[in-house]
Scaffold this active site. Structure first.
Site, short mmCIF file in Angstrom:
data_model
loop_
_atom_site.label_atom_id
_atom_site.label_comp_id
_atom_site.label_asym_id
_atom_site.label_seq_id
_atom_site.Cartn_x
_atom_site.Cartn_y
_atom_site.Cartn_z
CG HIS A 97 -1.88 1.15 1.21
ND1 HIS A 97 -1.54 2.38 1.70
CD2 HIS A 97 -3.14 1.27 0.72
CE1 HIS A 97 -2.57 3.22 1.52
NE2 HIS A 97 -3.55 2.56 0.93
CD GLU A 169 -5.19 1.86 -3.23
OE1 GLU A 169 -6.30 2.27 -2.87
OE2 GLU A 169 -4.35 1.40 -2.46
#
Ligand code: PGA
Length: 264
Positions: A97, A169
């Site tokens: 992430h 992302e």
């Protein structure tokens, strides 16, 4: 892609009690939606995972962990191993992430070790990739995405591609100060990712690519309608079970699937 993937990472929010409440409500809210072509997943904090798994059936909500060490066991204080995750019933492991890459300085090589370790242990890696605002401004977003995939998936057996998921992302789109990617931009980058995956894992590889970064009630329909977007990975806007349920139904209605029609 024959399935739609909708999930949330609750980051360093929600205690055990909060997580159990959230999952119980989300499972109840979405109980009428068929899971034949829909996978809902939630990725809460490590400490909540045991009770999280007990409170809702896995057919309703798949559980993931936010990170994982890359060895089975050893002298790695503070790390959580794949064996520990398997023991509590986790299926997905989120790897790389943006906050882990940019706040905690993880590298592509580390993400690669985690991807391979997760696959070795029958877990499903969800590898997150995305360029920073600076890389976007420098015009090197495509190169960055390709590097993150090429190193992140190095040595992976293409036969295991059906267990891999990718989340695109863009770093500049994530969080309170993030600006969601435009539909055109998201489609273009998803296409780059899909081409790279085909190159690395073969044309037949069916790897879902999810969009994440400031997804909300207002943009979820436009994003899910993009041909190269197979799902949405949502932060803030999904942390309330009613709001997440609303997004799920909007998305299903936009796609015209049976599961989403009951509310109309
Ligand atoms: P956000 O978070 O939806 O709150 O921008 C996305 C993420 O970090 O995965």
């Amino acid at each position: 892609m024959d399935k739609l993937y909708l999930g949330t990472n609750t980051k360093m929010y929600k205690t055990i009690a909060d997580t159990v409440d959230f999952l119980t409500r989300l499972a109840a809210n979405t109980a009428d939606l068929s899971r034949d072509a829909l996978e809902l997943f939630v990725i809460p904090s490590f400490t909540t995972l045991g009770e999280a798994r007990q409170c809702v059936p896995r057919e309703s909500i798949t559980l993931g962990a936010q990170n994982m060490g890359w060895e089975d066991q050893g002298q790695f204080t503070g790390e959580i191993s794949p064996l520990m995750l398997r023991e509590v019933g986790v299926e997905i492991v989120e790897i790389g992430h943006s906050e882990r890459r940019h706040v905690l300085h993880e590298t592509d090589e580390e993400e690669n070790r985690k991807v391979l370790c997760a696959l070795r242990h029958g877990l499903r890696p969800l590898l997150c990739i995305g360029e920073t605002a600076q890389q976007k401004a420098q015009g090197i977003a495509d190169e960055i995405l390709r590097i993150q995939l090429k190193i992140g998936l190095q040595g992976m057996d293409p036969a295991q591609a059906d267990r891999l998921m990718i989340a695109y992302e863009p770093v500049w789109a994530i969080g309170v100060s993030g600006v969601p990617a435009s539909a055109d931009y998201a489609q273009e980058k998803h296409a780059v990712i899909k081409r790279t995956l085909a190159e690395l894992l073969g044309e037949d590889a069916q790897v879902p690519v999810l969009y994440g970064g400031s997804v909300n009630d207002g943009n979820c329909e436009e994003l899910i309608a993009l041909p190269a977007v197979d799902g949405l990975f949502i932060g803030r806007s999904a942390w309330d079970a009613d709001r997440f349920d609303g997004i799920i139904r909007k998305v299903l209605r936009r796609l015209g699937t049976d599961a989403g029609k009951r509310e109309e």
